[in-house]
Design a protein around this motif. Structure first.
Motif, PDB file in Angstrom:
ATOM      1  N   ALA A  27      -0.210  -9.802 -21.322  1.00  0.00           N
ATOM      2  CA  ALA A  27      -0.437  -8.541 -22.016  1.00  0.00           C
ATOM      3  C   ALA A  27       0.866  -7.995 -22.613  1.00  0.00           C
ATOM      4  O   ALA A  27       0.860  -7.388 -23.685  1.00  0.00           O
ATOM      5  N   MET A  28       1.967  -8.233 -21.929  1.00  0.00           N
ATOM      6  CA  MET A  28       3.257  -7.733 -22.415  1.00  0.00           C
ATOM      7  C   MET A  28       3.700  -8.421 -23.693  1.00  0.00           C
ATOM      8  O   MET A  28       4.460  -7.852 -24.478  1.00  0.00           O
ATOM      9  N   VAL A  29       3.255  -9.639 -23.926  1.00  0.00           N
ATOM     10  CA  VAL A  29       3.654 -10.365 -25.137  1.00  0.00           C
ATOM     11  C   VAL A  29       2.482 -10.524 -26.093  1.00  0.00           C
ATOM     12  O   VAL A  29       2.458 -11.425 -26.927  1.00  0.00           O
ATOM     13  N   ASP A  30       1.500  -9.637 -25.968  1.00  0.00           N
ATOM     14  CA  ASP A  30       0.354  -9.552 -26.874  1.00  0.00           C
ATOM     15  C   ASP A  30      -0.519 -10.810 -26.873  1.00  0.00           C
ATOM     16  O   ASP A  30      -0.962 -11.275 -27.923  1.00  0.00           O
ATOM     17  N   VAL A  31      -0.738 -11.361 -25.710  1.00  0.00           N
ATOM     18  CA  VAL A  31      -1.675 -12.467 -25.535  1.00  0.00           C
ATOM     19  C   VAL A  31      -2.909 -11.886 -24.850  1.00  0.00           C
ATOM     20  O   VAL A  31      -2.782 -11.078 -23.940  1.00  0.00           O
ATOM     21  N   ALA A  32      -4.087 -12.295 -25.292  1.00  0.00           N
ATOM     22  CA  ALA A  32      -5.319 -11.784 -24.694  1.00  0.00           C
ATOM     23  C   ALA A  32      -5.324 -12.056 -23.191  1.00  0.00           C
ATOM     24  O   ALA A  32      -4.838 -13.102 -22.736  1.00  0.00           O
ATOM     25  N   VAL A  33      -5.878 -11.125 -22.446  1.00  0.00           N
ATOM     26  CA  VAL A  33      -5.892 -11.223 -20.987  1.00  0.00           C
ATOM     27  C   VAL A  33      -6.544 -12.528 -20.547  1.00  0.00           C
ATOM     28  O   VAL A  33      -6.006 -13.246 -19.706  1.00  0.00           O
ATOM     29  N   TRP A  34      -7.678 -12.855 -21.097  1.00  0.00           N
ATOM     30  CA  TRP A  34      -8.381 -14.063 -20.673  1.00  0.00           C
ATOM     31  C   TRP A  34      -7.587 -15.316 -21.022  1.00  0.00           C
ATOM     32  O   TRP A  34      -7.586 -16.281 -20.276  1.00  0.00           O
TER      33      TRP A  34
END
Length: 71
Positions: free
Chosen positions: A25-32
């Motif tokens: 989430a910190m590097v803008d990747v989807a949680v899933w």
């Protein structure tokens, strides 16, 4: 033995996936996506260790299975 290894692989996936959700989430990747990637990498590491042990002599001992799931 196969069911026990499968359950441990699932536990490995979950245990590795959950802590990395925040990092994703910190590097803008989807949680899933973060959970799936980190879980898959952990499971593949264990599977690779099991495959190498099996390849050596055609069998898996309890100690080889334990070794595959250490940290």
């Amino acid at each position: 033995m196969t069911a026990a290894v499968a359950k441990r692989l699932i536990a490995t996936f979950v245990a590795a996936g959950i802590p990395n959700v925040l990092a994703g989430a910190m590097v803008d990747v989807a949680v899933w996506q973060a959970a799936v990637m980190s879980g898959a990498i952990a499971v593949l590491g264990a599977v690779q260790t099991l495959a190498q042990a099996y390849k050596a002599d055609g069998k898996l001992t309890d100690s080889e299975i334990e070794e595959a799931f250490k940290g």
